[in-house]
Design an enzyme around this catalytic site. Structure first.
Site, PDB file in Angstrom:
ATOM      1  N   SER A 149       0.887  -1.050   0.035  1.00  0.00           N
ATOM      2  CA  SER A 149       0.102  -0.174  -0.089  1.00  0.00           C
ATOM      3  C   SER A 149       0.836   1.380   0.002  1.00  0.00           C
ATOM      4  O   SER A 149       2.104   1.203   0.580  1.00  0.00           O
ATOM      5  CB  SER A 149      -0.833  -0.191   1.482  1.00  0.00           C
ATOM      6  OG  SER A 149      -1.533   1.181   1.316  1.00  0.00           O
ATOM      7  N   TYR A 162      -1.843  -0.640  10.315  1.00  0.00           N
ATOM      8  CA  TYR A 162      -1.931  -0.990   9.057  1.00  0.00           C
ATOM      9  C   TYR A 162      -0.550  -0.653   8.437  1.00  0.00           C
ATOM     10  O   TYR A 162      -0.097  -1.516   7.507  1.00  0.00           O
ATOM     11  CB  TYR A 162      -3.020  -0.006   8.375  1.00  0.00           C
ATOM     12  CG  TYR A 162      -3.417  -0.554   6.848  1.00  0.00           C
ATOM     13  CD1 TYR A 162      -3.843  -1.686   6.558  1.00  0.00           C
ATOM     14  CD2 TYR A 162      -3.334   0.709   5.796  1.00  0.00           C
ATOM     15  CE1 TYR A 162      -4.218  -1.924   5.255  1.00  0.00           C
ATOM     16  CE2 TYR A 162      -3.350   0.223   4.635  1.00  0.00           C
ATOM     17  CZ  TYR A 162      -3.903  -0.989   4.180  1.00  0.00           C
ATOM     18  OH  TYR A 162      -4.239  -1.491   2.761  1.00  0.00           O
TER      19      TYR A 162
HETATM   20  P1  NDP Z   1     -11.546  -6.195   0.026  1.00  0.00           P
HETATM   21  O1  NDP Z   1     -12.012  -5.999   1.261  1.00  0.00           O
HETATM   22  O2  NDP Z   1     -12.442  -5.818  -1.151  1.00  0.00           O
HETATM   23  O3  NDP Z   1     -10.674  -7.462  -0.331  1.00  0.00           O
HETATM   24  C1  NDP Z   1     -10.072  -7.991   0.769  1.00  0.00           C
HETATM   25  C2  NDP Z   1     -10.004  -9.538   0.450  1.00  0.00           C
HETATM   26  O4  NDP Z   1      -9.126 -10.454   1.569  1.00  0.00           O
HETATM   27  C3  NDP Z   1     -11.348 -10.063   0.521  1.00  0.00           C
HETATM   28  O5  NDP Z   1     -11.175 -10.931  -0.640  1.00  0.00           O
HETATM   29  C4  NDP Z   1     -11.456 -10.984   1.577  1.00  0.00           C
HETATM   30  O6  NDP Z   1     -12.061 -12.263   1.371  1.00  0.00           O
HETATM   31  C5  NDP Z   1      -9.893 -11.593   1.742  1.00  0.00           C
HETATM   32  N1  NDP Z   1      -9.803 -11.878   3.127  1.00  0.00           N
HETATM   33  C6  NDP Z   1      -9.881 -11.043   4.246  1.00  0.00           C
HETATM   34  N2  NDP Z   1      -9.552 -11.946   5.455  1.00  0.00           N
HETATM   35  C7  NDP Z   1      -9.233 -13.114   5.025  1.00  0.00           C
HETATM   36  C8  NDP Z   1      -8.711 -14.331   5.521  1.00  0.00           C
HETATM   37  N3  NDP Z   1      -8.631 -14.509   6.816  1.00  0.00           N
HETATM   38  N4  NDP Z   1      -8.537 -15.474   4.852  1.00  0.00           N
HETATM   39  C9  NDP Z   1      -8.702 -15.164   3.395  1.00  0.00           C
HETATM   40  N5  NDP Z   1      -8.984 -14.170   2.844  1.00  0.00           N
HETATM   41  C10 NDP Z   1      -9.165 -13.134   3.495  1.00  0.00           C
HETATM   42  O7  NDP Z   1     -10.255  -4.956  -0.221  1.00  0.00           O
HETATM   43  P2  NDP Z   1      -9.147  -4.661  -1.467  1.00  0.00           P
HETATM   44  O8  NDP Z   1      -9.533  -5.227  -2.529  1.00  0.00           O
HETATM   45  O9  NDP Z   1      -9.082  -3.174  -1.403  1.00  0.00           O
HETATM   46  O10 NDP Z   1      -8.032  -5.221  -0.607  1.00  0.00           O
HETATM   47  C11 NDP Z   1      -7.087  -6.179  -1.254  1.00  0.00           C
HETATM   48  C12 NDP Z   1      -5.680  -5.704  -0.802  1.00  0.00           C
HETATM   49  O11 NDP Z   1      -5.198  -4.480  -1.298  1.00  0.00           O
HETATM   50  C13 NDP Z   1      -5.493  -5.673   0.722  1.00  0.00           C
HETATM   51  O12 NDP Z   1      -4.350  -6.206   1.078  1.00  0.00           O
HETATM   52  C14 NDP Z   1      -5.405  -4.135   0.984  1.00  0.00           C
HETATM   53  O13 NDP Z   1      -4.736  -3.798   2.218  1.00  0.00           O
HETATM   54  C15 NDP Z   1      -4.647  -3.758  -0.171  1.00  0.00           C
HETATM   55  N6  NDP Z   1      -4.874  -2.156  -0.757  1.00  0.00           N
HETATM   56  C16 NDP Z   1      -6.004  -1.653  -0.799  1.00  0.00           C
HETATM   57  C17 NDP Z   1      -6.137  -0.334  -1.146  1.00  0.00           C
HETATM   58  C18 NDP Z   1      -7.799   0.243  -1.361  1.00  0.00           C
HETATM   59  O14 NDP Z   1      -7.451   1.542  -1.255  1.00  0.00           O
HETATM   60  N7  NDP Z   1      -8.669  -0.444  -1.481  1.00  0.00           N
HETATM   61  C19 NDP Z   1      -5.091   0.629  -1.185  1.00  0.00           C
HETATM   62  C20 NDP Z   1      -3.797  -0.037  -0.772  1.00  0.00           C
HETATM   63  C21 NDP Z   1      -3.613  -1.537  -0.521  1.00  0.00           C
HETATM   64  P3  NDP Z   1     -13.109 -13.063   2.438  1.00  0.00           P
HETATM   65  O15 NDP Z   1     -13.633 -11.923   3.257  1.00  0.00           O
HETATM   66  O16 NDP Z   1     -14.292 -13.823   1.549  1.00  0.00           O
HETATM   67  O17 NDP Z   1     -12.270 -13.889   2.955  1.00  0.00           O
END
Ligand code: NDP
Length: 254
Positions: A149, A162
């Site tokens: 990030s 974070y």
């Molecule tokens: P989302 O919340 O849409 O996606 C997060 C994903 O992580 C979901 O698919 C969720 O699936 C999965 N997840 C969470 N906990 C678990 C677990 N215990 N086991 C398996 N899967 C898990 O957010 P984003 O798409 O934005 O985030 C994706 C990545 O991008 C993250 O690492 C975030 O920190 C990073 N990021 C995002 C930014 C933004 O502005 N959106 C900016 C910078 C970085 P489920 O709940 O089905 O398990």
């Protein structure tokens, strides 16, 4: 028409929404068979069906990768069902914000568990398979891409833990890059800015409006913008290693 990732297999964590779902589709579009890993089975099945309808190959695996055992099982199932493993995208993550003094311990634990431990469990389980793929056709190279990030680059008040997890991902990735370089397993980090996903929905309700206020006039990135960056990184010729990519929303000042 031949695609850059034909005859390869990719595993994407956090594929049930946001960046992970867009990335899985983009990798499948480039010819990779994709293993979709997250906890929400129904979402994964829907995405897998969409990818299959588009002519791709997809496998839905519901797993909570914060524990080592399900993470290892997800990697094993990928290799058993799809035959190999060339590319791992460690994307699953959680962002819980707020000042350190007020934060519930549980929020810190949950972030460390998925952002850090989830990545570690999947990476270690995948390593022997990636090393094997890197010594083999069709590409003679393998890839790990860790989704960090801007918070991994620039720490800001209200995002301390974070940022801790994301700057830790950057440090881990650089160390791993050096360890795996002789085997031609490339390691890269992508540092997205603000992307329009469900990530902010988990922030405590009393803090959410302040967070939303910060980005309300901004044109956020779309998940496909980050999926594009992932495809760019993993589709370079084997002589090229893109180790770090910072992708901000053009409107973003931090
Ligand atoms: P989302 O919340 O849409 O996606 C997060 C994903 O992580 C979901 O698919 C969720 O699936 C999965 N997840 C969470 N906990 C678990 C677990 N215990 N086991 C398996 N899967 C898990 O957010 P984003 O798409 O934005 O985030 C994706 C990545 O991008 C993250 O690492 C975030 O920190 C990073 N990021 C995002 C930014 C933004 O502005 N959106 C900016 C910078 C970085 P489920 O709940 O089905 O398990």
């Amino acid at each position: 028409m031949p695609q850059a990732l034909d005859n390869t297999v990719a595993l994407v964590t956090g594929a049930s929404s946001g960046i992970g779902a867009a990335t899985a589709r983009a990798l499948a579009h480039e010819g990779a068979a994709v293993a979709l890993v997250a906890r929400r089975r129904e979402r994964l099945e829907t995405l897998a069906n969409t990818i299959r309808t588009d002519g791709g190959v997809a496998l839905a695996i519901d797993a909570d990768i914060t524990d080592a055992h399900p993470a290892r099982a997800a990697v094993a199932e990928t290799v058993a069902e799809l035959g190999r493993l060339d590319i791992v995208i460690n994307n699953a993550g959680l962002m819980l914000l707020g000042p350190v003094a007020d934060a519930p311990d549980d929020e810190w634990r949950r972030m460390l568990d998925i952002n850090v431990n989830g990545m570690l469990h999947i990476t270690r389980a995948a390593l022997p398979h990636l090393t094997r793929a890197a010594a083999d056709d069709p590409r003679r190279v393998a890839d790990i891409v860790n989704i960090s990030s801007t918070a991994g680059r620039v720490a800001r008040g209200g995002a301390a833990v974070y940022s801790l997890t994301k700057s830790g991902i950057n440090a881990f990735s650089e160390s791993l890059r050096q360890e795996l370089q002789p085997q031609r397993v490339r390691v890269g980090v992508i540092e997205p800015g603000t992307v329009d996903t469900e990530l902010g929905d988990h922030v405590r309700a009393e803090l959410r409006s302040a967070v939303e206020q910060q980005t309300k006039d901004m044109e956020k990135l779309s998940p496909v913008d980050i999926a594009d960056a992932v495809v760019y990184v993993v589709s370079r010729p084997r002589r090229v290693a893109v180790n770090e990519l910072l992708v901000r929303a053009a409107d973003q000042t931090w």
